[in-house]
Design a protein around this motif. Structure first.
Motif: not given
Ligand code: DX5
Ligand code: ZN
Length: 217
Positions: A122-138
């Motif tokens: 999950a921590e790998a998403a940190e630099p992108f969290l505020t740039l996204c409207d959605m996060i897809l967890v495979m």
């Protein structure tokens, strides 16, 4: 209510217009389009011309999932082809390139999203969290439909939902892989709001009922 995004990976590619119309009639919310390049994942599916062709025949929002290496090379073309949501993988390039690609997607009027493979924390998403409207967890290893849901992805969903609530509460979580009526409630219970479903949707004898049941998950 959970949103439903049936994946055309499980459709009949010789009858895509018919199957996309079946998705629309089922009451689903999106059409999920799995793009694979034989490099980022060990399979090749469809690309820009097919997204363009789908755009001509359906009013449904297209949820385009790019499983391709260095996606920044292609995001503009997928946006112009008619994607409404465009997901790129965090593992597919450097942090800077992924951030640039997400900004490009937004500037083109499309909703940006990142995806995490099962082995990516999950921590790998940190630099992108505020740039996204959605996060897809495979919830399976990307590349193929019809695989078994990985229940050990649930803590990752929960961790991402908690983190998003702090920094970007409007950002939604999507799950993809092995989603059916048994696994969907586990995902929504852990914070997922968009459910991708490939084989379970196309196998279902009554797709409208199936989508209604997923909406209730
Ligand atoms: C897998 C794809 C999925 C796939 C899901 O790499 O990203 O969208 O089509 O298929 P099912 O629902 O059959 O697991
Ligand atoms: Zn997908």
């Amino acid at each position: 209510m959970a949103m439903v995004s049936p994946s055309i990976l499980a459709a009949d590619f010789a009858n895509l217009e018919r199957d996309v119309e079946a998705i629309r009639r089922s009451g689903a919310d999106y059409v999920h389009v799995d793009v694979m390049d034989g490099q980022f994942v060990p399979n090749i599916t469809i690309g820009i011309p097919v997204v363009k062709a789908l755009r001509r025949v359906t009013p449904m929002p297209l949820d385009v999932h790019l499983m391709i290496d260095r996606p920044i090379r292609y995001v503009e073309r997928f946006c112009q082809a008619g994607a409404n949501l465009l997901t790129i993988h965090v593992e597919a390039d450097s942090q800077e390139k992924i951030q640039d690609a997400l900004r490009q997607i937004r500037l083109l009027g499309v909703k940006p999203s990142i995806s995490l493979k099962p082995g990516t924390p999950a921590e790998a998403a940190e630099p992108f969290l505020t740039l996204c409207d959605m996060i897809l967890v495979m919830t399976v290893e990307p590349g193929f439909g019809g695989q078994k849901f990985m229940v050990d992805m649930l803590p990752k969903l929960r961790a991402l939902r908690n983190r998003l609530d702090q920094v970007n509460p409007d950002c939604v979580l999507e799950v993809d892989g092995g989603i059916d009526l048994t696994t969907a409630p586990k995902c929504t219970g852990s914070g997922a709001a968009v459910l991708v479903t490939g084989s379970a949707f196309f196998r279902s004898p009554d797709r409208e009922k199936f989508v209604q049941a997923l909406h209730m998950c």
